[in-house]
Design an enzyme around this catalytic site. Structure first.
Site, short mmCIF file in Angstrom:
data_model
loop_
_atom_site.label_atom_id
_atom_site.label_comp_id
_atom_site.label_asym_id
_atom_site.label_seq_id
_atom_site.Cartn_x
_atom_site.Cartn_y
_atom_site.Cartn_z
CG HIS A 5 -1.73 1.22 1.37
ND1 HIS A 5 -2.83 1.44 0.58
CD2 HIS A 5 -1.61 2.30 2.18
CE1 HIS A 5 -3.36 2.60 0.90
NE2 HIS A 5 -2.63 3.14 1.87
N GLY A 25 -1.79 11.74 3.17
CA GLY A 25 -1.17 12.71 2.27
C GLY A 25 -0.28 12.13 1.20
CE LYS A 26 -1.12 6.14 1.00
NZ LYS A 26 -1.98 6.50 2.11
CG ASP A 44 -4.88 2.67 -3.17
OD1 ASP A 44 -4.78 3.11 -2.01
OD2 ASP A 44 -5.62 1.73 -3.49
NE ARG A 99 18.23 20.93 14.67
CZ ARG A 99 18.86 21.82 15.39
NH1 ARG A 99 18.81 21.76 16.70
NH2 ARG A 99 19.53 22.79 14.81
#
Length: 145
Positions: A5, A25-26, A44, A99
């Site tokens: 996926h 948000g892919k 997808d 970070r």
């Protein structure tokens, strides 16, 4: 071969697999990368197969050439049939990205692939992916695990 996926784009000759939960948000991030010159491999679902020591990403035939764009529907875009998988980007919530992260990898079919975590809706997300992909292509040893 396995099917995963995610959404996959070709960038600088390298397949970049975007993974995350539904609605993470892919496709949105892929669309921003495509707008900047990347080409869609699959949206997808992504087929991965080994070729020697490399993984090759391609689209399942029924969805090839299409991406779901929230608010517009299913849209046909410029695609590439396949590319060598060189980067996996896991989309995460703000505050989860270190970070200065250590090198990370994930495994598909016994082959290690470099992995990053990014917040998909940050303005710099697409630029960070382009930078990571270019770095891997121009300096392969730097991307080695």
């Amino acid at each position: 071969m396995i099917q995963v996926h995610g959404t996959c784009v070709e960038l600088a000759g390298l397949a970049v697999l975007l993974r995350g939960a539904p609605g993470s948000g892919k496709s949105d991030l892929a669309l921003r990368l495509i707008d900047g010159g990347a080409r869609l491999i699959a949206d997808d679902r992504v087929d991965l197969r080994s070729r020697g020591t490399e993984l090759i990403a391609s689209a399942p035939i029924p969805i090839a050439g299409r991406i779901e764009v929230r608010g517009l529907g299913i849209v046909e875009v410029s695609t590439v049939a396949e590319a060598r998988l060189g980067l996996v980007v896991d989309l995460v919530a703000p505050g989860r990205v270190e970070r200065l992260p250590e090198s990370a990898a994930c495994d598909f079919l016994g082959i290690q692939v470099r992995r990053l975590e990014l917040v998909p809706f940050e303005a710099s997300a697409a630029a960070k992916i382009r930078m990571a992909a270019r770095g891997f292509v121009h300096h392969p040893a730097a991307g080695a695990l």
